[in-house]
Write an enzyme that holds these catalytic residues in place. Structure first.
Site, PDB file in Angstrom:
ATOM      1  N   LYS A   1     148.613  69.898  37.732  1.00  0.00           N
ATOM      2  CA  LYS A   1     147.470  69.786  36.814  1.00  0.00           C
ATOM      3  C   LYS A   1     146.600  71.039  36.959  1.00  0.00           C
ATOM      4  O   LYS A   1     146.153  71.370  38.064  1.00  0.00           O
ATOM      5  CB  LYS A   1     146.679  68.521  37.158  1.00  0.00           C
ATOM      6  CG  LYS A   1     145.755  68.031  36.070  1.00  0.00           C
ATOM      7  CD  LYS A   1     145.131  66.703  36.502  1.00  0.00           C
ATOM      8  CE  LYS A   1     144.222  66.125  35.459  1.00  0.00           C
ATOM      9  NZ  LYS A   1     143.367  65.079  36.024  1.00  0.00           N
TER      10      LYS A   1
HETATM   11  O1  G3P Z   1     140.931  62.884  35.538  1.00  0.00           O
HETATM   12  C1  G3P Z   1     140.104  63.495  34.628  1.00  0.00           C
HETATM   13  C2  G3P Z   1     139.110  62.595  33.908  1.00  0.00           C
HETATM   14  O2  G3P Z   1     139.727  61.427  33.496  1.00  0.00           O
HETATM   15  C3  G3P Z   1     137.815  62.379  34.625  1.00  0.00           C
HETATM   16  O3  G3P Z   1     137.072  61.330  34.098  1.00  0.00           O
HETATM   17  O4  G3P Z   1     135.197  59.715  34.299  1.00  0.00           O
HETATM   18  O5  G3P Z   1     135.194  61.786  35.722  1.00  0.00           O
HETATM   19  O6  G3P Z   1     134.736  61.928  33.283  1.00  0.00           O
HETATM   20  P1  G3P Z   1     135.472  61.195  34.363  1.00  0.00           P
END
Ligand code: G3P
Length: 222
Positions: A91
């Site tokens: 990633k």
């Molecule tokens: O993994 C990346 C993404 O899904 C992060 O989500 O909730 O931290 O904005 P969030």
């Protein structure tokens, strides 16, 4: 649409597997930092997640994020991550060096997930570089009073028009509506905390209906 679980927590991943909704996993450095691991334990942690994915019998993979920003370091870190297990996808946050690295990995048949995508332009570049997955962050766009789902639709249209092979994973999922709208748009996957997927189960009319069915049965059937 595939359900990826956005976590580095083994217990949560196992619960998703037991519920039958584990199609893959995505992690990031912040999620990994919640797991109380030393640097030496990280590879084994990824391995445990790969084993759970194998138990599902599905083709699901896990995106493991690099923390390097320099091109050579991204390559070295990505190669090391992908050597841990065939289910590991590298990633990579979108950047000039990230794009170069995605092209490098694409030629070597190492799978990549281009992350921290907040615009159609970034998604276009990621697809042209050959990223297997592209992860636009819906919730974080909504947080800025903009519309994350509009971006998802825009990227889907662009990818369809030019037949890009990159698969869209709707990330930064905050509620069930995000999941339903992504399904309606028709993207490949969402990556979500398990609790939001579980919320899809509930409806007050289901509970009310079940209560009445059981009450009627008990009262009137002899
Ligand atoms: O993994 C990346 C993404 O899904 C992060 O989500 O909730 O931290 O904005 P969030």
């Amino acid at each position: 649409m595939k359900f990826f679980i956005d976590t580095a927590n083994v217990e949560e991943i196992r619960k998703a597997k037991n519920l039958g909704v584990l199609d893959g996993v995505t992690t990031n450095p912040s999620l990994l930092s919640k797991e109380n691991l030393s640097i030496k334990e990280i590879d084994n942690h990824y391995l445990s997640i790969c084993k759970i994915l194998e138990e599902t019998g599905k083709k699901g993979d896990i995106s493991a994020e690099i923390i390097s920003s320099n091109y050579e370091d991204i390559i070295q870190e990505g190669e090391k991550l992908s050597s841990i297990h065939p289910k590991i996808v590298v990633k990579i946050p979108i950047s000039k060096n990230g794009l170069k690295a995605i092209q490098y990995f694409s030629k070597k048949n190492i799978k990549t997930n281009c992350t921290l995508v907040f615009s159609s332009g970034q998604a276009l570049l990621a697809a042209k570089a050959g990223s297997n997955y592209v992860s636009p962050f819906i919730g974080r766009i909504d947080d800025l009073s903009s519309n994350g789902l509009t971006l998802i639709k825009e990227i889907k249209d662009i990818y369809d028009t030019f037949h890009f092979k990159s698969k869209i994973i709707g990330a930064s999922i905050r509620n069930t509506l995000h999941i339903i709208e992504c399904a309606k748009i028709g993207i490949y996957a969402v990556t979500s905390p398990l609790k939001i997927i579980e919320t899809l189960l509930y409806h007050p009319l289901t509970n009310k209906g079940l209560e009445k069915f059981l009450k009627d049965y008990k009262e009137k059937i002899y």
